[in-house]
Design a protein around this motif. Structure first.
Motif, short mmCIF file in Angstrom:
data_model
loop_
_atom_site.label_atom_id
_atom_site.label_comp_id
_atom_site.label_asym_id
_atom_site.label_seq_id
_atom_site.Cartn_x
_atom_site.Cartn_y
_atom_site.Cartn_z
N ARG A 231 8.90 1.18 10.78
CA ARG A 231 9.82 2.43 10.09
C ARG A 231 9.28 3.40 10.75
NH1 ARG A 231 7.18 -0.43 7.23
NH2 ARG A 231 5.82 0.96 6.37
N ASN A 239 17.43 7.96 18.90
CA ASN A 239 18.26 7.59 17.94
C ASN A 239 18.25 5.40 17.85
OD1 ASN A 239 18.74 10.03 18.50
ND2 ASN A 239 21.43 8.69 18.12
N PHE A 242 15.98 3.60 14.71
CA PHE A 242 16.77 4.19 13.78
C PHE A 242 17.80 3.07 13.14
CE2 PHE A 242 15.29 8.36 14.66
CZ PHE A 242 14.43 9.20 13.25
N LEU A 243 17.88 1.97 14.12
CA LEU A 243 18.65 1.05 13.76
C LEU A 243 18.54 -0.24 12.95
CD1 LEU A 243 20.04 -0.24 17.48
CD2 LEU A 243 20.91 1.45 15.91
N LYS A 244 19.57 -0.20 12.00
CA LYS A 244 18.78 -0.81 10.00
C LYS A 244 17.73 -0.39 9.87
CE LYS A 244 20.66 -5.20 12.25
NZ LYS A 244 20.31 -6.90 13.15
N VAL A 245 18.21 1.34 9.99
CA VAL A 245 16.81 1.57 9.14
C VAL A 245 15.89 1.46 7.43
CG1 VAL A 245 18.14 3.47 8.70
CG2 VAL A 245 15.33 3.61 9.02
N GLY A 279 21.90 4.60 10.41
CA GLY A 279 20.61 3.64 12.08
C GLY A 279 21.98 3.60 12.36
N GLU A 281 24.08 2.92 15.81
CA GLU A 281 24.27 2.96 17.30
C GLU A 281 25.11 3.36 17.71
OE1 GLU A 281 23.06 -0.40 20.97
OE2 GLU A 281 24.25 -0.73 18.78
#
Length: 331
Positions: A231, A239, A242-245, A279, A281
């Motif tokens: 996490r 940046n 944080f994808l699919k955070v 999150g 992209e």
């Protein structure tokens, strides 16, 4: 894990290129224990502007000439100096004379003396002050479930063992700072005991400029956040971390519900904060992977004109990184 549980404020700093780990033993002592020590962490001290500029100039020189040896020399010098000064610990508030260093909680667990430097010192500043063109770097911080942390370290070791000097750029800053934290009940806190790994590395002045051994940092980054599901620290990271955070926090939807209740008009939100929180992209524009705005899927996301192409990771093969490969220019 044993070290983190045994020492309440303990941590480990790992320098991969040096095959060295520094263990910090930090414990409470009785109130009447003598000592006036402080933690004046080297990275947060005020530095002479000339020194900060000189270090930055050296970094840029090694980057432009692709001098791995230069970076390793810089790392050696930094580590040697940290050892001599206890990384900023001061026994009597003035200098480091040796261990143990005993002091009050508020002065041993916080640091940041450059914020309180005398205004008359026009020759000194925080090293990262943009007005002096000093240090400029990324900071990645990944929070691992304790059961996955060991495998992450093993993978990083495999990557290091391919060419250990490729990690000198990370070791020059502060290596990998590793801490153990307990579970939290906060909406976006850690639902179980976790391990925090923090590492810094060089950032170019221009977003379009690729970095020396950029692919190594990117593979470690993607390995952490995607292979091992770490996490991201909310106040750090690029940046892509944080994808699919939202899938990594059990109470994420509860947090969003409370957020909407307290801020129904999104006055405290912005396009940038939404990119982080949800999150998203970035658009796959030319060079977007260089600043971590995307994960490369095409060569143009890197910098093909400067010899950097989108390639698979060396250990984590699912990673896609920008690697210096001039021979690929004819492909």
């Amino acid at each position: 894990m044993e070290h983190g549980k045994k020492y309440e404020f303990g941590d480990i700093t790992w320098y991969p290129s040096k095959h060295t780990a520094v263990y910090r033993y930090d414990s409470r002592v009785p109130m009447d224990t003598p000592g006036d020590g402080i933690n004046d962490f080297l990275g947060f001290q005020s530095n002479e502007i000339l020194i900060s500029k000189s270090v930055r100039a050296s970094e840029k020189l090694f980057e432009s000439t692709k001098s791995v040896n230069g970076e390793c020399t810089l790392a050696d010098t930094t580590l040697w100096y940290k050892k001599q000064i206890g990384n900023g610990l001061k026994n009597n508030g003035q200098i480091f004379t040796g261990y143990p260093v005993v002091g009050r909680q508020g002065k041993m667990q916080t640091s940041g003396s450059c914020l309180y430097s005398p205004k008359t010192r026009i020759d000194a500043s925080c090293a990262w002050d943009p007005r002096i063109k000093g240090l400029f770097f990324y900071e990645s911080t990944a929070i691992f479930t304790a059961t996955k942390f060991g495998d992450f370290i093993k993978d990083v070791k495999k990557l290091r063992d391919l060419k250990s000097e490729n990690f000198c750029g990370i070791d020059h800053y502060n290596g990998f700072l590793i801490r153990y934290i307990k579970a939290s009940k906060a909406y976006l806190g850690q639902s179980e005991d976790s391990i925090v790994v923090d590492f810094n590395y060089y950032r170019a002045d221009e977003a379009s400029t690729p970095r020396l051994n950029q692919d190594v940092m990117e593979e470690v980054e993607q390995m952490a956040f995607f292979k091992y599901g770490a996490r991201p620290h909310w106040a750090k990271n690029r940046n892509l971390a944080f994808l699919k955070v939202q899938s990594k926090y059990l109470n994420f939807n509860m947090f969003i519900a409370v957020k909407k209740q307290l801020d129904p008009e999104n006055m405290l939100s912005s396009e940038w904060s939404d990119e982080i929180l949800f999150g998203k992209e970035g658009v796959g524009s030319d060079g977007c992977a260089l600043e971590g705005l995307c994960i490369c899927s095409e060569h143009r996301h890197c910098s093909p004109s400067k010899g950097h192409f989108c390639k698979p990771g060396l250990v984590y093969s699912e990673a896609r990184v920008c690697r210096y490969s001039p021979s690929s220019s004819n492909l």
